[in-house]
Design a protein around this motif. Structure first.
Motif, PDB file in Angstrom:
ATOM      1  N   ASP A 119      34.004 -33.185  30.269  1.00  0.00           N
ATOM      2  CA  ASP A 119      33.858 -34.236  31.271  1.00  0.00           C
ATOM      3  C   ASP A 119      32.739 -35.198  30.868  1.00  0.00           C
ATOM      4  O   ASP A 119      32.889 -36.426  30.965  1.00  0.00           O
TER       5      ASP A 119
ATOM      6  N   LYS B  73      52.459 -31.455  27.065  1.00  0.00           N
ATOM      7  CA  LYS B  73      51.184 -31.895  26.489  1.00  0.00           C
ATOM      8  C   LYS B  73      50.626 -30.904  25.471  1.00  0.00           C
ATOM      9  O   LYS B  73      49.514 -31.097  24.968  1.00  0.00           O
TER      10      LYS B  73
ATOM     11  N   ASN C 152      42.498 -29.278  30.818  1.00  0.00           N
ATOM     12  CA  ASN C 152      43.262 -29.586  32.027  1.00  0.00           C
ATOM     13  C   ASN C 152      42.351 -29.805  33.227  1.00  0.00           C
ATOM     14  O   ASN C 152      42.611 -30.666  34.073  1.00  0.00           O
ATOM     15  N   THR C 153      41.240 -29.069  33.297  1.00  0.00           N
ATOM     16  CA  THR C 153      40.275 -29.235  34.390  1.00  0.00           C
ATOM     17  C   THR C 153      39.525 -30.556  34.265  1.00  0.00           C
ATOM     18  O   THR C 153      39.361 -31.296  35.239  1.00  0.00           O
TER      19      THR C 153
ATOM     20  N   GLN D 153      41.366 -38.297  23.527  1.00  0.00           N
ATOM     21  CA  GLN D 153      42.645 -37.926  24.139  1.00  0.00           C
ATOM     22  C   GLN D 153      43.358 -36.793  23.415  1.00  0.00           C
ATOM     23  O   GLN D 153      44.029 -35.976  24.044  1.00  0.00           O
TER      24      GLN D 153
ATOM     25  N   TYR E 234      40.367 -33.240  32.502  1.00  0.00           N
ATOM     26  CA  TYR E 234      41.189 -34.437  32.330  1.00  0.00           C
ATOM     27  C   TYR E 234      42.277 -34.563  33.398  1.00  0.00           C
ATOM     28  O   TYR E 234      43.349 -35.108  33.126  1.00  0.00           O
ATOM     29  N   GLN E 235      42.014 -34.063  34.583  1.00  0.00           N
ATOM     30  CA  GLN E 235      42.974 -34.214  35.674  1.00  0.00           C
ATOM     31  C   GLN E 235      43.299 -35.690  35.896  1.00  0.00           C
ATOM     32  O   GLN E 235      42.416 -36.517  36.109  1.00  0.00           O
ATOM     33  N   GLY E 236      44.592 -36.028  35.791  1.00  0.00           N
ATOM     34  CA  GLY E 236      45.018 -37.408  36.008  1.00  0.00           C
ATOM     35  C   GLY E 236      44.873 -38.307  34.795  1.00  0.00           C
ATOM     36  O   GLY E 236      45.171 -39.500  34.867  1.00  0.00           O
ATOM     37  N   LYS E 237      44.385 -37.752  33.681  1.00  0.00           N
ATOM     38  CA  LYS E 237      44.200 -38.542  32.465  1.00  0.00           C
ATOM     39  C   LYS E 237      45.195 -38.098  31.400  1.00  0.00           C
ATOM     40  O   LYS E 237      45.711 -36.981  31.425  1.00  0.00           O
ATOM     41  N   ASP E 238      45.437 -38.980  30.444  1.00  0.00           N
ATOM     42  CA  ASP E 238      46.314 -38.638  29.323  1.00  0.00           C
ATOM     43  C   ASP E 238      45.573 -37.752  28.334  1.00  0.00           C
ATOM     44  O   ASP E 238      44.404 -37.998  28.007  1.00  0.00           O
TER      45      ASP E 238
END
Length: 403
Positions: free
Chosen positions: A360, A281, A247-248, A225, A250-254
Motif C-alpha cells: 500500500d 489476474k 489483493n488486500t 501493477q 490493491y482492492q479496486g485497482k488493476d
C-alpha cells in the motif's frame, strides 16, 4: 597461487536433476576463466535404500520444512567429468540418514580417497576451500596439514552443525581455518553469536552474468501493477502470501500476479485465487528457461518472494538487475544486499498483513522515487557480477594471512 582444490557437498552434473543448485560452480567456472587451475571434489552423500523409500513417501511433507538438498535416489558410483571446463571428481560417501553426522570411519575412508586422488593428479593446491561444513571442515583441516595452502570454509546455513561435529573442540577447530566465508550477513551473525568473531572472514555473495543487467533503466508511468514470484511453490516460500497481500492492498485497482515455478502449493494458489474471484489476474507458468525468467522480469514491476529459510536467493539479485522493485525477507540471505527503501524493500516472511501494508505504501510512491529505487537496484546488481564476486572471493583468501 594458481591451484585451487574445492570440496563441496553439492555440484551440478548432466545426470543430476536440473534444479541442483549451481552456486558453487558459478565461482569455479569464473576462476577457470581467470586462469586458475581448479579441481572440484564432490562429497556426494548416499543413504541406505530404506532412507530413500521414506524420503519418497514423505517427500511432500519434508518439502514443507527442509533446508537441505535431498534426493529420492542414490548415486553410489564415482564419476570424473568436466562441467563447463571445470574438472570435477564425484566421490560418494555413506551416511545413515539425512541430517545425521558421518561416522568417523566413513570420514577417514573418504579423506584417504581424496588424498590418493589429489596425489595421483600430481596436484599441489595453493588454496583449499570447503563449501558446507559437513563433511568438508574435517577434510579441509586434514588436507591443510599436508599442503602449504590457505584454507577456507564457506558456511551456507546450519551454523550449529560444527558443535554437533566437534563438541567442545569446536572453537579450536574453527581457529584452524585461515578464513571463513558466509553466504549472508544473517549467517555470519548467527555464526558469531554461536562461536565468537573469527579473525578473518568475508561475505560470499553470488553473482549474475554481466549481460543480464538492464542498463537502460525502467519507467513506472503506470505505477506498480505487475507482480512476479519465481521459485519452488512450496510452503516455506509462502507463495500464497503474495495473493493475499496484493489483493488486500490493491482492492479496486488493476494488478496481475505471475508465478514461475512448480510445487505442491500450485493447487492452493489456484484455489485461493478462485475463492477471491481473481483467477483471471493470476498466471502460473510452471518451469521455464532462465532466459524466459529474465524476459518476464523485464515486464514485471515488482518481484516478491518472502521465503524462510533462504541462504542467499540469487533470484532476488536477478530481479534487481532487471530493475524490478524487489521485496525480500527480513533476516534472511538477501537482507544486507537489499537496503530497505533504498534499492528495494524487506518484509517479514509469511506475514501477509505487513506485506499488504508495505505494498500500500509503495503504491503511492511517485514515479521519480520508484525509478530511483529501481536504478539503485540495477547499480547494486552491477557490482555483483559473476566475475567481480569470484575475484573478491579469491582476493579475500589470498589476503587471509597478510597482516
Amino acid at each position: 597461487m594458481k591451484n585451487i582444490l574445492l570440496l563441496t557437498s553439492v555440484y551440478p552434473a548432466e545426470d543430476f536433476p536440473k534444479d541442483t543448485t549451481p552456486v558453487v560452480h558459478y565461482f569455479t567456472r569464473e576462476w577457470a576463466k581467470q586462469g586458475y587451475h581448479v579441481k572440484v571434489i564432490q562429497n556426494l552423500v548416499y543413504y541406505p535404500k530404506i532412507a530413500y523409500f521414506i524420503l519418497y513417501v514423505f517427500e511432500k511433507v519434508i518439502s514443507k520444512f527442509y533446508n537441505f538438498l535431498f534426493r529420492t535416489k542414490g548415486y553410489t558410483k564415482e564419476k570424473h567429468y568436466y562441467f563447463e571446463e571445470v574438472e570435477v571428481h564425484r566421490l560418494p560417501i555413506f551416511k545413515k540418514f539425512p541430517l545425521s553426522l558421518y561416522s568417523r570411519k566413513e570420514q577417514e575412508k573418504q579423506l584417504n580417497r581424496i588424498k590418493n586422488l589429489v596425489a595421483s593428479k600430481k596436484f599441489t593446491p595453493d588454496i583449499i576451500i570447503g563449501h558446507w561444513a559437513n563433511p568438508q571442515l574435517y577434510q579441509v583441516i586434514e588436507l591443510g596439514k599436508i599442503y602449504p595452502a590457505r584454507t577456507c570454509i564457506v558456511m551456507h546455513s546450519d551454523v550449529k552443525i560444527i558443535n554437533r561435529m566437534f563438541g567442545k573442540r569446536s572453537k579450536e577447530i574453527i581457529d584452524k581455518i585461515d578464513i571463513w566465508g558466509f553466504r549472508s550477513i544473517d549467517i555470519k551473525n548467527k555464526f558469531e553469536n554461536q562461536y565468537g568473531v573469527v579473525n578473518k572472514s568475508f561475505l560470499c555473495y553470488s553473482g549474475i552474468p554481466p549481460n543480464k543487467i538492464n542498463l537502460s533503466g525502467r519507467t513506472f508511468k503506470n505505477g506498480i501493477q505487475n507482480f512476479l514470484f519465481v521459485g519452488l511453490l512450496i510452503p516455506r516460500k509462502y507463495p500464497e502470501v503474495l495473493i493475499k497481500a496484493v489483493n488486500t492492498a490493491y482492492q479496486g485497482k488493476d494488478f496481475h500476479i505471475t508465478y514461475i515455478g512448480t510445487g505442491r502449493e500450485k493447487v492452493n494458489i489456484e484455489r485461493l485465487a478462485k475463492k477471491l474471484n481473481i483467477s483471471e489476474k493470476i498466471s502460473i507458468l510452471g518451469r521455464v528457461s532462465r532466459e524466459e525468467v529474465y524476459e518476464t522480469m523485464k515486464v514485471s514491476d515488482c518481484f516478491i518472494m518472502l521465503s524462510k529459510p533462504e541462504t542467499f536467493g540469487l533470484v532476488y539479485l536477478e530481479a534487481m538487475s532487471m530493475g524490478c522493485i524487489t521485496i525480500g525477507s527480513k533476516r534472511e540471505g538477501i537482507d544486507g544486499v537489499i537496503k530497505h527503501g533504498k534499492n528495494g524493500f524487506l518484509s517479514d516472511a509469511g506475514d501477509y498483513n505487513k506485506l499488504a501494508e508495505l505494498l500500500d505504501y509503495i503504491s503511492f510512491l511517485p514515479e521519480k522515487e520508484l525509478c530511483k529505487i529501481s536504478n539503485n537496484a540495477i547499480k547494486t546488481a552491477s557490482d555483483l557480477t559473476d566475475e567481480k564476486v569470484a575475484k573478491r572471493y579469491l582476493d579475500s583468501i589470498k589476503a587471509a594471512k597478510l597482516e
